[in-house]
Design a protein around this motif. Structure first.
Motif, short mmCIF file in Angstrom:
data_model
loop_
_atom_site.label_atom_id
_atom_site.label_comp_id
_atom_site.label_asym_id
_atom_site.label_seq_id
_atom_site.Cartn_x
_atom_site.Cartn_y
_atom_site.Cartn_z
N ILE A 101 21.04 20.63 42.53
CA ILE A 101 19.72 21.52 43.39
C ILE A 101 18.46 20.80 43.09
O ILE A 101 17.75 20.95 43.82
CB ILE A 101 19.74 22.92 43.03
CG1 ILE A 101 20.96 24.62 43.17
CG2 ILE A 101 19.01 24.15 43.50
CD1 ILE A 101 21.41 25.62 42.07
N TRP A 102 18.50 20.66 42.09
CA TRP A 102 17.57 19.49 41.84
C TRP A 102 16.71 18.77 42.80
O TRP A 102 16.21 18.40 43.10
CB TRP A 102 17.42 19.03 40.20
CG TRP A 102 16.45 18.33 39.77
CD1 TRP A 102 16.25 16.93 39.48
CD2 TRP A 102 14.97 18.27 39.85
NE1 TRP A 102 15.11 15.74 39.03
CE2 TRP A 102 14.06 17.49 39.49
CE3 TRP A 102 14.77 19.24 38.95
CZ2 TRP A 102 12.83 16.67 38.58
CZ3 TRP A 102 12.82 20.04 38.95
CH2 TRP A 102 12.39 18.36 38.62
N ARG A 103 18.08 17.64 43.03
CA ARG A 103 17.52 16.77 44.07
C ARG A 103 17.72 17.02 45.15
O ARG A 103 16.19 16.66 45.35
CB ARG A 103 19.23 15.90 44.06
CG ARG A 103 19.45 15.17 43.27
CD ARG A 103 20.90 14.03 43.44
NE ARG A 103 21.70 14.66 43.27
CZ ARG A 103 23.01 15.05 42.79
NH1 ARG A 103 22.44 15.62 41.42
NH2 ARG A 103 23.85 15.29 42.56
N ASP A 104 18.31 18.52 45.76
CA ASP A 104 17.32 19.38 47.20
C ASP A 104 16.38 19.60 46.71
O ASP A 104 14.88 18.74 47.85
CB ASP A 104 18.61 20.35 46.82
CG ASP A 104 18.17 20.67 48.65
OD1 ASP A 104 17.92 20.59 49.31
OD2 ASP A 104 18.38 22.41 48.57
N ALA A 105 15.35 19.77 45.67
CA ALA A 105 14.09 20.55 45.77
C ALA A 105 13.51 19.72 45.82
O ALA A 105 12.34 20.02 45.69
CB ALA A 105 14.40 21.62 44.56
N THR A 106 13.43 18.58 44.78
CA THR A 106 12.81 17.48 44.92
C THR A 106 12.71 15.94 45.44
O THR A 106 11.98 15.37 45.85
CB THR A 106 13.08 16.69 43.39
OG1 THR A 106 14.32 15.77 43.26
CG2 THR A 106 12.74 17.78 41.80
N GLY A 107 13.80 16.14 46.30
CA GLY A 107 13.85 15.90 47.89
C GLY A 107 14.56 13.99 47.07
O GLY A 107 14.33 13.08 48.32
N VAL A 108 15.21 13.80 46.50
CA VAL A 108 15.67 12.20 45.97
C VAL A 108 17.11 12.05 46.78
O VAL A 108 17.01 11.28 46.99
CB VAL A 108 16.41 12.39 44.02
CG1 VAL A 108 17.65 11.38 43.68
CG2 VAL A 108 15.38 12.93 43.01
#
Length: 213
Positions: free
Chosen positions: A202-209
């Protein structure tokens, strides 16, 4: 790292340097100001729908020697719904917090649980008249416990510099902390690792990583 853990900017700078990323603590601070709010809002949109039982509480914080109040709402699962720093805890302040909650979540709860502060009852009668309201010091422990991460950050940062600074930081810190608050004491080792992987996804998706990779 800065918003999720109780780390100073200089500690984050050192951790990044150990990984070969050489930046100053001021650069990290600017990154937080520029991207933190965007990431927090993105995490809110991707998070699970909050529960229908809301616990509200307020605690005092000192900002430059003056007493201020941090209002907080959590659901029955322990997820923080919203926070608001205000100078008072009268009826007008309670109504302001109610309106902020309703605007951000776009629905009303089934049950509202608060302590016996009269401001809650007065605001509830005006804004959430049809909602069940339970008032008890013991029933509100869930929200009181949720203040602890903010308290740790307050001590580590040697108090907030202004109401605006406190609101800006906590509005970013709260959704990020929610995402990585995995309640590992209720999970098996395998379940915890799966939940952790999901949180990072979820973090990678939210931050665009994920897109950058």
């Amino acid at each position: 790292m800065y918003d999720c853990f109780s780390l100073s900017l200089r500690e984050v700078e050192l951790i990044l340097a150990a990984r070969g990323v050489v930046v100053s603590n001021e650069t990290i601070r600017e990154w937080g100001l520029r991207f933190g709010h965007t990431y927090a809002n993105s995490l809110k949109r991707r998070g699970p729908k909050p529960g229908d039982k809301w616990f509200l509480d307020e605690v005092f914080i000192r900002i430059r020697g003056k007493l201020r109040y941090l209002w907080r709402a959590v659901d029955q699962h322990g997820s923080v719904l919203d926070v608001l720093v205000q100078g008072r805890r009268h009826t007008t302040a309670a109504k302001r917090f109610f309106r902020k909650l309703l605007k951000g979540l776009c629905y009303v709860p089934r049950v509202l649980v608060t302590d016996k502060l009269r401001s809650y009852g007065a605001a509830k009668r005006e804004i959430l008249l049809s909602i069940e309201h339970r008032q008890s010091r013991n029933l509100n422990n869930r929200c009181e416990v949720s203040h602890q991460p903010a308290r740790r950050r307050e001590r580590h940062m040697r108090q907030f510099k202004s109401c605006r600074h406190a609101q800006r930081f906590l509005a970013t810190h709260t959704p990020i902390h929610n995402n990585f608050q995995l309640r590992y004491h209720r999970l098996s080792a395998g379940e915890y690792r799966a939940a952790r992987d999901h949180a990072f996804s979820i973090w990678r998706d939210a931050t665009g990583v994920a897109l950058a990779g």
